[in-house]
Motif scaffolding. Structure first.
Motif, short mmCIF file in Angstrom:
data_model
loop_
_atom_site.label_atom_id
_atom_site.label_comp_id
_atom_site.label_asym_id
_atom_site.label_seq_id
_atom_site.Cartn_x
_atom_site.Cartn_y
_atom_site.Cartn_z
N SER A 129 0.75 -1.15 -0.05
CA SER A 129 -0.07 0.04 -0.15
C SER A 129 0.81 1.34 -0.16
O SER A 129 0.56 2.34 -0.69
CB SER A 129 -0.93 -0.18 1.18
N TYR A 130 1.95 1.08 0.71
CA TYR A 130 2.83 2.41 0.67
C TYR A 130 3.46 2.77 -0.60
O TYR A 130 3.47 3.77 -1.12
CB TYR A 130 4.11 2.13 1.80
N GLU A 131 3.69 1.66 -1.36
CA GLU A 131 4.52 1.68 -2.15
C GLU A 131 3.47 2.34 -3.61
O GLU A 131 3.89 2.95 -4.48
CB GLU A 131 5.26 0.45 -2.87
N GLN A 132 2.31 1.87 -3.50
CA GLN A 132 1.26 2.12 -4.37
C GLN A 132 0.98 3.53 -4.16
O GLN A 132 0.79 4.39 -4.92
CB GLN A 132 0.04 1.41 -4.18
N ALA A 133 0.80 4.27 -2.88
CA ALA A 133 0.70 5.40 -2.53
C ALA A 133 2.01 6.47 -3.10
O ALA A 133 1.75 7.46 -3.61
CB ALA A 133 0.53 5.67 -1.12
N ARG A 134 2.98 6.21 -3.01
CA ARG A 134 4.32 6.80 -3.42
C ARG A 134 4.21 6.81 -4.94
O ARG A 134 4.62 7.99 -5.41
CB ARG A 134 5.56 6.08 -2.90
N ALA A 135 3.79 5.83 -5.42
CA ALA A 135 3.96 5.96 -7.00
C ALA A 135 2.59 6.86 -7.39
O ALA A 135 3.07 7.64 -8.53
CB ALA A 135 3.53 4.34 -7.66
N VAL A 136 1.90 6.78 -6.88
CA VAL A 136 0.50 7.87 -7.11
C VAL A 136 1.12 9.39 -6.96
O VAL A 136 0.87 10.28 -7.79
CB VAL A 136 -0.69 7.49 -6.44
N MET A 137 1.58 9.42 -5.87
CA MET A 137 2.38 10.86 -5.31
C MET A 137 3.27 11.25 -6.38
O MET A 137 3.64 12.50 -6.62
CB MET A 137 2.76 10.83 -4.00
N ASP A 138 3.94 10.39 -7.12
CA ASP A 138 5.34 10.70 -7.92
C ASP A 138 4.41 10.63 -9.55
O ASP A 138 5.46 11.07 -10.28
CB ASP A 138 6.28 9.55 -7.80
N GLY A 139 3.45 10.57 -9.52
CA GLY A 139 2.65 10.69 -10.71
C GLY A 139 2.87 9.42 -11.70
O GLY A 139 2.47 9.37 -12.94
N ARG A 140 3.17 8.36 -11.07
CA ARG A 140 3.09 6.94 -11.72
C ARG A 140 1.83 6.43 -11.53
O ARG A 140 1.10 6.70 -10.69
CB ARG A 140 4.19 6.11 -11.42
N SER A 141 1.79 5.26 -12.24
CA SER A 141 0.53 4.45 -12.06
C SER A 141 0.53 3.62 -10.67
O SER A 141 1.44 3.28 -10.31
CB SER A 141 0.24 3.46 -13.07
N GLY A 142 -0.70 3.81 -9.81
CA GLY A 142 -0.49 2.84 -8.70
C GLY A 142 -0.70 1.69 -8.74
O GLY A 142 -0.59 0.80 -7.61
N ARG A 143 -0.85 0.94 -9.86
CA ARG A 143 -0.91 -0.42 -10.02
C ARG A 143 0.68 -0.99 -10.48
O ARG A 143 1.32 -0.45 -10.73
CB ARG A 143 -1.90 -0.88 -11.35
N HIS A 144 0.44 -2.33 -9.95
CA HIS A 144 1.82 -2.97 -10.16
C HIS A 144 1.98 -3.42 -11.54
O HIS A 144 1.11 -3.96 -12.31
CB HIS A 144 1.73 -4.25 -9.40
N PRO A 145 3.24 -2.87 -12.11
CA PRO A 145 3.43 -3.08 -13.66
C PRO A 145 3.16 -4.68 -14.16
O PRO A 145 2.99 -4.97 -15.23
CB PRO A 145 4.84 -2.66 -13.88
N TRP A 146 3.57 -5.55 -13.16
CA TRP A 146 3.62 -7.05 -13.61
C TRP A 146 2.15 -7.49 -13.65
O TRP A 146 2.00 -8.54 -14.48
CB TRP A 146 4.46 -7.75 -12.55
N ARG A 147 1.39 -6.98 -13.17
CA ARG A 147 0.05 -7.40 -13.01
C ARG A 147 -0.60 -7.12 -14.26
O ARG A 147 -1.48 -8.18 -14.97
CB ARG A 147 -0.87 -6.54 -11.93
N ALA A 148 -0.33 -5.93 -14.95
CA ALA A 148 -0.64 -5.82 -16.33
C ALA A 148 -0.28 -6.83 -17.32
O ALA A 148 -0.98 -7.11 -18.28
CB ALA A 148 -0.62 -4.26 -16.53
N ALA A 149 1.05 -6.99 -17.12
CA ALA A 149 1.68 -7.76 -18.18
C ALA A 149 1.08 -9.21 -17.97
O ALA A 149 1.10 -9.91 -19.14
CB ALA A 149 3.25 -7.74 -17.80
N LEU A 150 0.90 -9.70 -16.60
CA LEU A 150 0.46 -11.20 -16.48
C LEU A 150 -0.95 -11.10 -17.22
O LEU A 150 -1.14 -12.17 -17.77
CB LEU A 150 0.43 -11.42 -15.18
N ARG A 151 -1.86 -9.89 -17.00
CA ARG A 151 -2.96 -10.19 -17.51
C ARG A 151 -3.07 -10.20 -19.00
O ARG A 151 -3.72 -10.89 -19.72
CB ARG A 151 -3.77 -8.77 -16.83
#
Length: 69
Positions: A38-60
């Motif tokens: 949750s902390y890493e996702q929040a930091r990603a959103v605050m930095d302007g990146r996507s809050g989703r994990h990049p591997w999740r989209a690739a696996l999907r």
């Protein structure tokens, strides 16, 4: 000394002193991992990146949508 041995010593000491029992080793591991995620996702959103994990989209993309051959 392993974590289990230390836990047994701490449990014995707590029972002798009337103190509350220590938590068993590994009890909160999943909660810690979830809070880190949750902390890493929040930091990603605050930095302007996507809050989703990049591997999740690739696996999907690989497994959910079949490729056209």
């Amino acid at each position: 000394m392993t974590a289990i041995e230390q836990y047994m010593i701490d449990t014995y000491r707590a029972s002798q002193q009337g103190a509350p029992m220590p938590p068993p080793p590994g009890r909160d591991d999943v909660a810690v991992l979830r809070s880190l995620r949750s902390y890493e996702q929040a930091r990603a959103v605050m930095d302007g990146r996507s809050g989703r994990h990049p591997w999740r989209a690739a696996l999907r993309r690989m497994f959910v949508r079949p490729r056209a051959c």
